[in-house]
Design an enzyme around this catalytic site. Structure first.
Site, PDB file in Angstrom:
ATOM      1  N   TYR A  75       6.534 118.915  39.967  1.00  0.00           N
ATOM      2  CA  TYR A  75       7.245 118.049  39.924  1.00  0.00           C
ATOM      3  C   TYR A  75       8.641 118.245  40.546  1.00  0.00           C
ATOM      4  O   TYR A  75       9.567 117.365  40.360  1.00  0.00           O
ATOM      5  CB  TYR A  75       7.571 117.521  38.422  1.00  0.00           C
ATOM      6  CG  TYR A  75       7.819 118.665  37.398  1.00  0.00           C
ATOM      7  CD1 TYR A  75       9.268 119.260  37.293  1.00  0.00           C
ATOM      8  CD2 TYR A  75       7.164 119.404  36.581  1.00  0.00           C
ATOM      9  CE1 TYR A  75       9.409 120.067  36.225  1.00  0.00           C
ATOM     10  CE2 TYR A  75       7.264 120.157  35.661  1.00  0.00           C
ATOM     11  CZ  TYR A  75       8.530 120.642  35.584  1.00  0.00           C
ATOM     12  OH  TYR A  75       8.730 121.749  34.715  1.00  0.00           O
ATOM     13  N   ARG A  85      17.286 124.798  34.710  1.00  0.00           N
ATOM     14  CA  ARG A  85      16.276 125.476  34.076  1.00  0.00           C
ATOM     15  C   ARG A  85      15.682 126.017  35.339  1.00  0.00           C
ATOM     16  O   ARG A  85      14.810 125.332  35.932  1.00  0.00           O
ATOM     17  CB  ARG A  85      15.623 124.766  33.315  1.00  0.00           C
ATOM     18  CG  ARG A  85      14.481 125.267  32.470  1.00  0.00           C
ATOM     19  CD  ARG A  85      13.549 124.057  31.846  1.00  0.00           C
ATOM     20  NE  ARG A  85      12.259 123.977  32.843  1.00  0.00           N
ATOM     21  CZ  ARG A  85      11.972 122.648  32.981  1.00  0.00           C
ATOM     22  NH1 ARG A  85      12.267 121.501  32.074  1.00  0.00           N
ATOM     23  NH2 ARG A  85      11.201 122.453  33.893  1.00  0.00           N
ATOM     24  N   HIS A 138       9.515 124.237  31.637  1.00  0.00           N
ATOM     25  CA  HIS A 138       9.935 123.730  30.320  1.00  0.00           C
ATOM     26  C   HIS A 138       9.383 124.798  29.213  1.00  0.00           C
ATOM     27  O   HIS A 138      10.308 125.338  28.432  1.00  0.00           O
ATOM     28  CB  HIS A 138       9.344 122.405  30.010  1.00  0.00           C
ATOM     29  CG  HIS A 138       9.475 122.047  28.917  1.00  0.00           C
ATOM     30  ND1 HIS A 138      10.604 121.869  27.920  1.00  0.00           N
ATOM     31  CD2 HIS A 138       8.395 121.840  27.849  1.00  0.00           C
ATOM     32  CE1 HIS A 138      10.208 121.490  26.692  1.00  0.00           C
ATOM     33  NE2 HIS A 138       9.085 121.427  26.563  1.00  0.00           N
TER      34      HIS A 138
END
Lengths: 336, 392
Positions: free
Chosen positions: B291, B278, B282
């Protein structure tokens, strides 16, 4: 008319549904070769085959979740949750999927799923086997919730639930499974009382007593006992817990002016609170006293040696009736 | 690059990961037909499954990949401009979606998560319909039965059970279509996905579990979800698995066709792990720089699913000026349609809130609807009353 047990009546209704519609499919743990732990599905797999009456692996979320997929494909699944306390692993599939799919898909996908749940206590079982989780589901939009109290209703309402295009939580009072009653198996379904309609079981003039499922019998016994003391109780079997047929309850309360509601489930946030509030809203000026709830306590379902204290019995209901009537009762002298 | 990374390390079916290195690395046991450099490499086992994909089909796959990326970029922009409440970008996962979706037959039924907007596009869902849910104008952008694809699922993994149940129905009907369910790496931790695999294996139903391992479940890396390769989880359920380079549209198509063929011929379920990445957040609500390491992003950018097909087309002399112009025009046209469709979407009516809760009358709800209608009527103009109500 045939005399049969409650369990047999459901069995007969399921059999009729399986015969009437090839899209009806039964699923659950142990429902096939064993015929269910209460034998409610006894003999159905033998007669309809393993693809119509399916013994599933032990996975409640999957039992309900696969029913969603089957409904997507045009089936009408009837799933059995073996005991009330085992429904929680399936909770997400019931409230987030089954209940919302019709709304989510703007009415294009129907969820005619019937979820059978043996519920309630009084059979001396260990924990997780005697619960009354109905309020979780009456609170959830998109679900219909019914509780049956006698063999005739069990026979007709299971068929009505299966034919209903909305999902139905079908609560079966397990301590009444072996009670016998008359069942008219020839009853033409369109002539039967609609599933969402309450039923006035005994007419009375002093107090309206509302019950459902296992406590209907107890409520009727209480009305009989009260009659000996000259108190006339009108007993209403709610039958449908969501939606509640308030028109029937309201009509009765306008006549009697007093309302007692009883259920085995704990009091807080229970269906009794909903009935009391709704009836107060609808006929406040007809009420002679505040509605009274006679319910299980707000405790985890207790171990069997003390369960009779938790379950509303005939005397506790009569004590509630006395409260509604302003007659001497266990709480006399207490303020509020 | 190791030998394995070129996909030449042999067949991957049911091969468990060995060694102690990071078992989620993209390298080992991966089916690959096009390298990141755009070289078409041979794979004796999987080549036959895509032998019909000639130049024309390859160009068509490239078009879908490009258009889907454009939809994604445009939708992300619309969200940033306040036109969408939220958007889950699929940037980087185009090949996993196009390769699998284009392998399906029109009567196969899809139960996806919320990120498979590229799959929806391949099924014929219009760009505007893809946005309806994210703009908040409807709970469903399309009628599932017109495209044989369920409304996207938000609850993680719940749809895997729906696909399995649907496949039970296919089996009962004696049909040869297949139910396909899409989910991410994070979903494999959910009970529902595991229960779905138990049921699928027990009843040997025609369902394909398509796991897009994009390496991140919001901020949680896949190594937090699983101590083994995700594909290997299927083995414990007795479900054959395939581990495929998810950024290789041809390999994904081949693997999906293998799984579909098995399902159609009574071979039961298959689990496909499409190893992809990805590239974006998200959803538009999170910030991946908090992160994850920028180096990781760079590594994966070098494996871009679109760039490698472009390179392959170029090698074949197919990436002509004329073709590029066609692709550009197509993408521009879809983007225009998307933007206009989004902004021009009619507002729902106030009483629509009550619609479709039940399929037959419900006395509780009818009463509430009646009371609210009376309340709105008391203002004269119901729409204005509703907007004032919402603003308070």
């Amino acid at each position: 008319m045939t005399q049969m047990t409650f369990a047999r009546a459901i069995n007969s209704g399921l059999r009729k549904s399986l015969e009437d519609d090839p899209k009806v499919i039964l699923m659950g743990e142990d429902i096939g070769t064993l015929g269910g732990v209460f034998r409610v599905t006894d003999g159905l797999q033998k007669d309809f085959g393993k693809h119509r009456v399916v013994d599933t692996p032990l996975a409640e979320s999957a039992i309900v979740g696969t029913a969603v997929g089957l409904a997507y494909r045009g089936y009408r699944p009837v799933v059995e949750i073996q005991f009330d306390g085992f429904i929680y692993p399936a909770f997400d599939q019931i409230v987030s999927q089954v209940a919302k799919m019709h709304y989510r898909t703007l009415g294009t996908v129907k969820m005619p799923i019937t979820i059978r749940v043996p519920f309630g206590g009084g059979i001396g079982s260990p924990e997780h086997h005697s619960e009354s989780p109905e309020a979780y589901f009456t609170h959830t939009s998109g679900l219909r919730v019914v509780a049956v109290s006698n063999p005739q209703d069990a026979y007709t309402m299971i068929q009505q639930a299966i034919r209903c295009d909305d999902p139905v939580l079908f609560f079966e009072p397990k301590r009444r499974y072996h009670d016998k009653g008359d069942v008219d198996e020839g009853l033409h379904l369109p002539n039967a009382l609609p599933m969402d309609t309450a039923s006035v079981l005994t007419e009375g003039t002093d107090v309206t007593l509302v019950a459902y499922g296992p406590l209907v019998k107890t409520a009727r016994d209480a009305a009989t006992a009260a009659a000996d003391e000259g108190i006339s109780i009108e007993v209403i079997d709610l039958r449908s817990l969501a939606p509640v047929d308030y028109a029937t309850v309201e009509k009765s309360v306008r006549k009697t002016g007093r309302l007692v509601i009883t259920h085995e489930a704990g009091q807080s946030g229970g269906l009794g609170a909903e009935v009391a509030a709704s009836i107060t809203e609808r006929c406040f000026y007809h009420l002679e006293a505040a509605p009274v709830r006679v319910t299980g306590f707000d405790v985890p379902y207790p171990y069997s040696k003390v369960e009779m204290h938790h379950l509303p019995g005939l005397d506790r209901i009569l004590d509630g009736v006395d409260r509604a009537l302003g007659q001497p009762n266990s709480l006399s002298g207490l303020e509020g | 690059m190791s030998t394995d990374e070129t996909g030449q390390g042999g067949t991957t079916v049911g091969v468990a990961a060995g060694g102690t290195e990071d078992h989620h690395g993209s390298g080992r046991n991966l089916i690959q037909l096009i390298t990141p450099e755009g070289e078409r490499i041979s794979h004796p086992e999987f080549d036959p499954w895509v032998k019909d994909i000639g130049d024309e089909q390859l160009c068509s796959l490239f078009e879908d990949l490009t258009v889907i990326r454009r939809i994604d970029v445009e939708a992300t922009a619309l969200q940033r401009q306040g036109e969408l409440g939220l958007w889950p970008p699929l940037l980087g996962q185009e090949a996993a979606q196009v390769g699998s979706a284009r392998a399906l037959r029109s009567d196969d039924f899809i139960f996806s998560s919320y990120r498979e907007n590229g799959v929806a596009y391949c099924r014929g869902v219009g760009p505007t319909d893809i946005l309806r849910v994210w703009r908040g104008n409807a709970s469903s952008g399309w009628d599932p039965y017109t495209v044989n694809m369920a409304t996207p699922q938000i609850i993680i993994g719940a749809q895997t059970l729906h696909a399995t149940g649907y496949a039970m129905g296919i089996q009962n009907d004696g049909a040869d279509s297949v139910a396909v369910t899409y989910f991410g790496d994070g979903a494999t931790s959910e009970g529902d996905v595991n229960e779905a695999m138990v049921f699928a294996a027990s009843f040997q139903v025609p369902v394909v579990f398509f796991c897009s391992n994009n390496h991140w479940a919001i901020s949680e890396p896949v190594r937090l979800q699983s101590h083994v390769q995700l594909a290997d989880r299927a083995a414990g359920f007795g479900i054959p698995n395939l581990r495929v380079d998810g950024n290789d549209v041809l390999a994904v198509m081949a693997a999906t066709r293998v799984a579909l063929d098995r399902a159609r011929h009574g071979g039961g379920p298959t689990f496909i792990e499409a190893v992809t990445y990805r590239m974006g957040p998200h959803t538009t609500a999170d910030d991946p720089t908090r992160y994850r390491d920028a180096n990781e992003l760079e590594d994966w950018a070098a494996k871009d699913p679109i760039e490698r097909v472009k390179a392959l087309l170029d090698r074949k002399g197919l990436y002509t000026d004329q073709f590029q112009q066609h692709i550009r025009e197509k993408a521009d046209q879809v983007a225009r349609e998307l933007r206009a469709g989004c902004i021009g979407m009619p507002e729902p009516e106030p009483l629509d809130v009550f619609k479709h809760v039940y399929s037959s009358p419900n006395s509780w709800l009818d009463r509430q609807q009646d009371h609210y209608a009376r309340y709105l009527a008391s203002f004269g103009d119901p729409a204005e009353a509703a907007s004032q109500e919402g603003a308070r």
